[in-house]
Design a protein around this motif. Structure first.
Motif, PDB file in Angstrom:
ATOM      1  N   HIS A  88       0.812  -1.218   0.000  1.00 46.47           N
ATOM      2  CA  HIS A  88       0.000   0.000   0.000  1.00 46.47           C
ATOM      3  C   HIS A  88       0.845   1.268   0.000  1.00 46.47           C
ATOM      4  CE1 HIS A  88      -3.445  -2.597   0.596  1.00 46.47           C
ATOM      5  NE2 HIS A  88      -2.801  -3.169   1.608  1.00 46.47           N
ATOM      6  N   GLY A  89       2.059   1.161  -0.487  1.00 45.40           N
ATOM      7  CA  GLY A  89       2.939   2.310  -0.673  1.00 45.40           C
ATOM      8  C   GLY A  89       3.690   2.142  -1.970  1.00 45.40           C
ATOM      9  N   PRO A  90       4.460   3.147  -2.388  1.00 50.74           N
ATOM     10  CA  PRO A  90       5.191   3.069  -3.658  1.00 50.74           C
ATOM     11  C   PRO A  90       6.170   1.899  -3.685  1.00 50.74           C
ATOM     12  CG  PRO A  90       5.171   5.311  -2.792  1.00 50.74           C
ATOM     13  CD  PRO A  90       4.643   4.439  -1.706  1.00 50.74           C
ATOM     14  N   GLN A  91       6.158   1.165  -4.783  1.00 48.50           N
ATOM     15  CA  GLN A  91       7.097   0.077  -5.043  1.00 48.50           C
ATOM     16  C   GLN A  91       7.885   0.464  -6.300  1.00 48.50           C
ATOM     17  OE1 GLN A  91       6.651  -3.399  -3.210  1.00 48.50           O
ATOM     18  NE2 GLN A  91       6.051  -1.718  -1.880  1.00 48.50           N
ATOM     19  N   THR A  92       9.215   0.554  -6.180  1.00 41.72           N
ATOM     20  CA  THR A  92      10.042   1.011  -7.296  1.00 41.72           C
ATOM     21  C   THR A  92      11.141  -0.008  -7.568  1.00 41.72           C
ATOM     22  OG1 THR A  92       9.645   3.302  -6.618  1.00 41.72           O
ATOM     23  CG2 THR A  92      11.418   2.913  -8.188  1.00 41.72           C
ATOM     24  N   PHE A  93      11.207  -0.474  -8.811  1.00 42.08           N
ATOM     25  CA  PHE A  93      12.197  -1.481  -9.206  1.00 42.08           C
ATOM     26  C   PHE A  93      12.951  -0.963 -10.430  1.00 42.08           C
ATOM     27  CE2 PHE A  93       8.399  -4.136  -7.781  1.00 42.08           C
ATOM     28  CZ  PHE A  93       8.799  -4.135  -6.451  1.00 42.08           C
ATOM     29  N   ASN A  94      14.254  -0.694 -10.260  1.00 39.71           N
ATOM     30  CA  ASN A  94      15.056  -0.102 -11.336  1.00 39.71           C
ATOM     31  C   ASN A  94      16.377  -0.851 -11.526  1.00 39.71           C
ATOM     32  OD1 ASN A  94      13.423   2.160 -12.132  1.00 39.71           O
ATOM     33  ND2 ASN A  94      14.031   3.221 -10.267  1.00 39.71           N
ATOM     34  N   GLY A  95      16.690  -1.172 -12.785  1.00 36.17           N
ATOM     35  CA  GLY A  95      18.026  -1.644 -13.143  1.00 36.17           C
ATOM     36  C   GLY A  95      18.443  -2.953 -12.523  1.00 36.17           C
ATOM     37  N   ASN A  96      17.492  -3.852 -12.259  1.00 39.62           N
ATOM     38  CA  ASN A  96      17.819  -5.133 -11.626  1.00 39.62           C
ATOM     39  C   ASN A  96      18.036  -6.232 -12.664  1.00 39.62           C
ATOM     40  OD1 ASN A  96      17.380  -4.388  -8.704  1.00 39.62           O
ATOM     41  ND2 ASN A  96      15.380  -3.842  -9.540  1.00 39.62           N
ATOM     42  N   ASN A  97      18.860  -7.206 -12.291  1.00 44.75           N
ATOM     43  CA  ASN A  97      19.124  -8.385 -13.107  1.00 44.75           C
ATOM     44  C   ASN A  97      18.434  -9.563 -12.415  1.00 44.75           C
ATOM     45  OD1 ASN A  97      20.198 -10.039 -15.075  1.00 44.75           O
ATOM     46  ND2 ASN A  97      22.172 -10.257 -14.058  1.00 44.75           N
ATOM     47  N   ILE A  98      17.257  -9.953 -12.935  1.00 44.53           N
ATOM     48  CA  ILE A  98      16.414 -10.937 -12.249  1.00 44.53           C
ATOM     49  C   ILE A  98      16.482 -12.252 -13.024  1.00 44.53           C
ATOM     50  CG2 ILE A  98      14.087 -11.438 -11.418  1.00 44.53           C
ATOM     51  CD1 ILE A  98      13.596  -8.384 -11.404  1.00 44.53           C
ATOM     52  N   LYS A  99      17.085 -13.269 -12.409  1.00 45.05           N
ATOM     53  CA  LYS A  99      17.303 -14.548 -13.077  1.00 45.05           C
ATOM     54  C   LYS A  99      15.999 -15.296 -13.299  1.00 45.05           C
ATOM     55  CE  LYS A  99      21.826 -14.098 -12.922  1.00 45.05           C
ATOM     56  NZ  LYS A  99      22.648 -13.947 -14.149  1.00 45.05           N
ATOM     57  N   GLY A 100      15.046 -15.116 -12.401  1.00 45.43           N
ATOM     58  CA  GLY A 100      13.762 -15.797 -12.518  1.00 45.43           C
ATOM     59  C   GLY A 100      12.665 -14.837 -12.934  1.00 45.43           C
ATOM     60  N   ARG A 101      11.582 -14.777 -12.133  1.00 46.66           N
ATOM     61  CA  ARG A 101      10.409 -13.994 -12.478  1.00 46.66           C
ATOM     62  C   ARG A 101      10.332 -12.706 -11.655  1.00 46.66           C
ATOM     63  NH1 ARG A 101       5.820 -17.521 -14.062  1.00 46.66           N
ATOM     64  NH2 ARG A 101       4.476 -16.331 -12.662  1.00 46.66           N
ATOM     65  N   LEU A 102       9.766 -11.679 -12.281  1.00 46.05           N
ATOM     66  CA  LEU A 102       9.345 -10.459 -11.600  1.00 46.05           C
ATOM     67  C   LEU A 102       7.824 -10.465 -11.629  1.00 46.05           C
ATOM     68  CD1 LEU A 102       9.646  -7.631 -10.362  1.00 46.05           C
ATOM     69  CD2 LEU A 102       9.928  -6.734 -12.695  1.00 46.05           C
ATOM     70  N   GLN A 103       7.217 -10.541 -10.438  1.00 39.74           N
ATOM     71  CA  GLN A 103       5.770 -10.731 -10.367  1.00 39.74           C
ATOM     72  C   GLN A 103       5.165  -9.771  -9.356  1.00 39.74           C
ATOM     73  OE1 GLN A 103       4.219 -14.826 -10.598  1.00 39.74           O
ATOM     74  NE2 GLN A 103       3.187 -14.417  -8.641  1.00 39.74           N
ATOM     75  N   CYS A 104       4.126  -9.037  -9.766  1.00 37.48           N
ATOM     76  CA  CYS A 104       3.510  -8.018  -8.916  1.00 37.48           C
ATOM     77  C   CYS A 104       1.985  -8.112  -9.029  1.00 37.48           C
ATOM     78  CB  CYS A 104       3.966  -6.617  -9.327  1.00 37.48           C
ATOM     79  SG  CYS A 104       5.753  -6.423  -9.471  1.00 37.48           S
ATOM     80  N   ARG A 105       1.306  -8.178  -7.875  1.00 35.55           N
ATOM     81  CA  ARG A 105      -0.158  -8.278  -7.885  1.00 35.55           C
ATOM     82  C   ARG A 105      -0.757  -7.513  -6.714  1.00 35.55           C
ATOM     83  NH1 ARG A 105      -1.263 -14.706  -8.492  1.00 35.55           N
ATOM     84  NH2 ARG A 105       0.273 -14.721  -6.808  1.00 35.55           N
ATOM     85  N   ASP A 106      -1.920  -6.896  -6.989  1.00 29.40           N
ATOM     86  CA  ASP A 106      -2.772  -6.295  -5.956  1.00 29.40           C
ATOM     87  C   ASP A 106      -2.066  -5.192  -5.163  1.00 29.40           C
ATOM     88  OD1 ASP A 106      -4.791  -8.128  -6.667  1.00 29.40           O
ATOM     89  OD2 ASP A 106      -3.926  -9.647  -5.332  1.00 29.40           O
ATOM     90  N   ASN A 107      -1.150  -4.501  -5.782  1.00 30.08           N
ATOM     91  CA  ASN A 107      -0.488  -3.369  -5.133  1.00 30.08           C
ATOM     92  C   ASN A 107      -1.229  -2.077  -5.478  1.00 30.08           C
ATOM     93  OD1 ASN A 107       2.123  -4.680  -4.089  1.00 30.08           O
ATOM     94  ND2 ASN A 107       2.108  -5.280  -6.241  1.00 30.08           N
ATOM     95  N   ASP A 108      -1.310  -1.168  -4.506  1.00 31.90           N
ATOM     96  CA  ASP A 108      -1.961   0.122  -4.731  1.00 31.90           C
ATOM     97  C   ASP A 108      -1.117   1.213  -4.063  1.00 31.90           C
ATOM     98  OD1 ASP A 108      -3.702   2.117  -5.394  1.00 31.90           O
ATOM     99  OD2 ASP A 108      -5.163   1.643  -3.814  1.00 31.90           O
ATOM    100  N   PRO A 109      -0.383   2.010  -4.875  1.00 37.79           N
ATOM    101  CA  PRO A 109      -0.383   2.064  -6.343  1.00 37.79           C
ATOM    102  C   PRO A 109       0.431   0.927  -6.963  1.00 37.79           C
ATOM    103  CG  PRO A 109       1.213   3.614  -5.460  1.00 37.79           C
ATOM    104  CD  PRO A 109       0.502   3.037  -4.275  1.00 37.79           C
ATOM    105  N   ALA A 110       0.280   0.791  -8.277  1.00 37.93           N
ATOM    106  CA  ALA A 110       1.039  -0.226  -8.999  1.00 37.93           C
ATOM    107  C   ALA A 110       2.525   0.125  -8.985  1.00 37.93           C
ATOM    108  CB  ALA A 110       0.533  -0.317 -10.444  1.00 37.93           C
ATOM    109  N   PRO A 111       3.395  -0.864  -8.953  1.00 40.97           N
ATOM    110  CA  PRO A 111       4.837  -0.610  -8.959  1.00 40.97           C
ATOM    111  C   PRO A 111       5.291   0.123 -10.220  1.00 40.97           C
ATOM    112  CG  PRO A 111       4.379  -2.849  -8.272  1.00 40.97           C
ATOM    113  CD  PRO A 111       3.095  -2.291  -8.784  1.00 40.97           C
ATOM    114  N   THR A 112       6.380   0.847 -10.088  1.00 40.66           N
ATOM    115  CA  THR A 112       6.975   1.570 -11.206  1.00 40.66           C
ATOM    116  C   THR A 112       8.456   1.205 -11.314  1.00 40.66           C
ATOM    117  OG1 THR A 112       7.521   3.481  -9.831  1.00 40.66           O
ATOM    118  CG2 THR A 112       5.381   3.508 -10.944  1.00 40.66           C
ATOM    119  N   GLY A 113       9.077   1.561 -12.458  1.00 36.84           N
ATOM    120  CA  GLY A 113      10.501   1.319 -12.629  1.00 36.84           C
ATOM    121  C   GLY A 113      10.852   1.105 -14.082  1.00 36.84           C
ATOM    122  N   LYS A 114      12.142   0.825 -14.301  1.00 40.18           N
ATOM    123  CA  LYS A 114      12.622   0.597 -15.664  1.00 40.18           C
ATOM    124  C   LYS A 114      13.984  -0.085 -15.617  1.00 40.18           C
ATOM    125  CE  LYS A 114      14.716   5.210 -15.865  1.00 40.18           C
ATOM    126  NZ  LYS A 114      14.766   6.503 -16.599  1.00 40.18           N
TER     127      LYS A 114
END
Length: 196
Positions: free
Chosen positions: A153-179
């Motif tokens: 229920h707060g900002p979720q920010t994902f930037n510049g990560n190297n994720i070997k598996g999955r990046l999964q986001c559900r039911d967050n308010d606000p929706a996560p942001t990043g690049k």
């Protein structure tokens, strides 16, 4: 007249013997006892500030005296744990309204945040990161096996990560942001646009 001249010559000779000449000024520095020159005080050890040893400013529920923790860490309720450049051979759990900062760390086990206040992960290598039912989270420039963000229920920010598996986001308010996230097994749901 001859006696007066002789007396004046004798007086001048006496002044020369004692080091005085007519019109000379008095010495400006008084000699010290024994005739020695006053010594200049040298600095002592207490004059130099003692450097403060580098420490980890943390409340992680366990003592962290070096750069390696062999075992699990549980961040107590309402506490804040800060780890910089530390290797944790175990998992990290973040209790209710607690906060965690990891900078250039390595964690071999799961990082589990549930009803947390704030999580910052910057740089480093991690296994699984689960962010559930919390407030604010930032994950940046890290190598991660899997990242999941759910029902926050707060900002979720994902930037510049190297994720070997999955990046999964559900039911967050606000929706996560990043690049700039590299995801090898895809990005899903609210984070679908954040991976490549």
């Amino acid at each position: 007249m001859k006696k007066i001249v002789t007396f004046a010559a004798a007086a001048a000779a006496t002044l020369a013997v004692v080091g005085c000449t007519p019109g000379a000024s008095a010495p400006t520095t008084a000699p010290t006892q024994g005739g020695s020159t006053p010594a200049t005080a040298s600095p002592t050890a207490t004059d130099t500030p003692t450097p403060t040893p580098s420490t980890q400013p943390l409340d992680c529920g366990v003592p962290v005296n070096g750069k390696t923790v062999n075992g699990d860490i549980t961040v107590p309720k309402d506490a804040k744990c800060v780890l910089d450049g530390v290797t944790v051979n175990g998992k990290i759990s973040i209790r209710d309204h607690a906060s965690l900062e990891l900078k250039n760390a390595k964690v071999t086990g799961e990082i589990m945040g549930d009803v947390y206040e704030n999580i910052l992960i910057s740089g480093g290598t991690y296994n699984i990161i689960n962010l559930w039912n919390g407030n604010t989270a930032t994950v940046e420039n890290a190598t991660i096996q899997k990242l999941e963000s759910t029902n926050n229920h707060g900002p979720q920010t994902f930037n510049g990560n190297n994720i070997k598996g999955r990046l999964q986001c559900r039911d967050n308010d606000p929706a996560p942001t990043g690049k700039g996230n590299k995801t090898y097994l895809g990005a899903y749901f609210q984070c679908q646009a954040l991976g490549s």
